[in-house]
Design an enzyme around this catalytic site. Structure first.
Site, PDB file in Angstrom:
ATOM      1  CG  HIS A 173      12.388  58.769  86.987  1.00 16.73           C
ATOM      2  ND1 HIS A 173      11.409  58.250  85.781  1.00 16.73           N
ATOM      3  CD2 HIS A 173      13.188  57.830  87.083  1.00 16.73           C
ATOM      4  CE1 HIS A 173      12.482  57.483  85.188  1.00 16.73           C
ATOM      5  NE2 HIS A 173      13.420  57.221  85.929  1.00 16.73           N
TER       6      HIS A 173
ATOM      7  CB  SER B  48       8.368  57.828  86.309  1.00 18.77           C
ATOM      8  OG  SER B  48       8.817  59.042  85.735  1.00 18.77           O
TER       9      SER B  48
ATOM     10  CG  ASP C 219      14.621  54.694  83.370  1.00 19.86           C
ATOM     11  OD1 ASP C 219      15.513  53.874  82.817  1.00 19.86           O
ATOM     12  OD2 ASP C 219      14.727  55.214  84.439  1.00 19.86           O
TER      13      ASP C 219
END
Lengths: 274, 192
Positions: free
Chosen positions: B45, B18, B138
């Protein structure tokens, strides 16, 4: 928590066969990875502790089966998603449709209706709405109720308005709805030319001929075999020189349609040329 | 890391990242020894709707073919696949991709947890998973799941991570096989 799967591949197959036999909804050709995830998600949400318990409930409780359909089909959607796509619709496809004396559009898998309202806005802005009809269909009756009412949480409007502007919209987006506390309702004139109906792409046949079929992010939930069947259904429901629009990661490549359709630039829009 | 450290020869490597991971990938992907004998999936992401394609960016930097997945693409060893923005990336039993536009997980779509889990169910000890820099949680549970399914797990050393939340979330849950900085991660992949 990411639990272990309560339902394994074999059990999933048993369950989907039960459902097809008992209720006539055939999910056996849905993408396995996705439906397995959805079924296991439902098990976690509704706190099932065994496959047998889930199977019993689904086959013996028709109301619960309604929930099953709602939860395993994906109903996530938004207005003007993919600005390039909607820009192409606005600038190239809709004007082209406008040369016809009437415009028939099929929105297959319309979910809660956000794309239907997006389309309707494009047609109104092109002054073509009066001669257009949007047939918006979905397998799931409860999402169609939402679509018919056109009521959505107000919190989403900021994003939708941005999407609208980014895709070439120039009107004040808020003129398309009336706000009421935490919800908005899209104005009635956008609904005038819409027809909502249940339609199951797996088992129902063609019901009209259209100049534009939109089916975006539905085919990703189907396996290759079923995708091919649905392509044939679309092909037989599309007038010559009509357009087929798919989701940004879906394609008619490698399907029977490939050679008879021409892609519009780099968009996931194809024109039936023969 | 020696090859014998691996629990089994891998067929798939999944990398999740991310915020702060893009630069790691820019450093890492050009340094991979070619050809690679397994497939690599990257779940990163990022904002949807960006005009430059991520596969084009990386194709300029490596001999390895880099793709952004389309629905039902087959997974072929030797290639790198990026999860497309705004879809969850699943894998079918026949080793083709399925895309899924369902609810976000951990405020994320694609969700690293989703791909880690589905890959672990299918590949078990024949996969490795790496969790890089990021600002949310996540991937942590998914990495634990990979570990429980006997896959090899690597977490970017929080000290070397631009944003250490994501690696730290994973380390709170379990002890991965390796905690490594970027150079060590490159060496590890080249040893798979």
């Amino acid at each position: 928590m990411l639990g272990y799967n309560l339902v394994d591949d074999e059990e999933l197959e048993i369950l989907l066969n039960d459902v097809a036999n008992k209720y006539g909804y055939d999910f056996t050709e849905y993408s396995k990875a996705s439906i397995k995830r959805r079924v296991n998600r439902l098990c976690a949400l509704d706190k099932f502790t065994s496959f047998a318990e889930l199977r019993y409930r689904i086959t013996n409780d028709e109301n619960y089966f309604g929930r099953f359909v709602e939860e395993i089909t994906v109903n996530v959607t938004e207005m003007f998603r993919d600005r390039h796509f909607y820009k192409t619709l606005r600038e190239q496809i809709i004007p082209q449709l406008g040369v016809n004396s009437y415009i028939k559009i099929w929105l297959a898998g319309c979910s809660t209706g956000e794309e239907a309202y997006s389309l309707s806005i494009l047609l109104h802005e092109a002054n073509l709405a009066h001669k257009a009809i949007i047939y918006a269909t979905d397998i799931n009756p409860s999402v169609l109720e939402t679509a018919k009412h056109g009521v959505y949480p107000i919190g989403l409007m900021r994003n939708y308005s941005e999407n609208y502007i980014n895709s070439g919209g120039t009107t004040d987006f808020s003129t398309y709805y009336t706000a009421n506390y935490d919800h908005v309702r899209f104005i009635g004139k956008l609904r005038e030319r819409m027809i909502f109906a249940t339609h199951n792409l797996v088992s129902d046949s063609s019901f009209n001929e259209f100049q534009l079929i939109l089916c975006r992010n539905v085919l990703i939930y189907f396996d290759k075999n079923l995708q091919e069947k649905v392509f044939k259904l679309f092909d037989s429901s599309l007038e010559s020189l009509g357009y087929l629009a798919l989701g940004s990661k879906e394609t008619i490549k490698f399907s029977e349609l490939e050679n008879r359709y021409q892609q519009i630039e780099k968009e996931k829009i194809w024109r039936k040329v023969t | 890391m020696e090859k014998s450290d691996l629990k089994s020869k891998i067929e798939l490597l999944v990398i999740g990242g991310s915020a702060g991971s893009f630069n790691v990938l820019l450093a890492l992907i050009p340094k991979l020894k070619t050809p690679i004998n397994f497939a690599i999936i990257v779940v990163l992401h990022r904002k949807s709707g960006s005009t430059t394609s991520i596969s084009e960016v990386f194709n300029l930097k490596t001999e390895i073919n880099v793709f952004e997945c389309e629905d039902k693409d087959p997974i072929i060893a030797g290639n790198i696949y990026f999860a497309p923005a705004d879809y969850h990336l699943l894998i079918e039993n026949d080793h083709t991709f399925s895309l899924d536009y369902s609810e976000k997980m951990n405020y994320s779509r694609p969700s690293i947890d989703v791909t880690f889990k589905v890959a672990a169910d299918l590949y078990g000890d024949k996969m490795a998973a790496i969790l890089l820099s990021g600002a949310n949680s996540d991937g942590a549970e998914g990495l634990l799941y990979v570990n429980q399914k006997n896959g090899t797990t690597i977490v970017q050393d929080p000290v070397s991570s631009e944003i250490d939340t994501m690696p730290k979330e994973a380390l709170k849950l379990f002890k991965p096989d390796f905690i490594a900085n970027v150079d060590e991660i490159i060496a590890a992949i080249n040893n798979f």
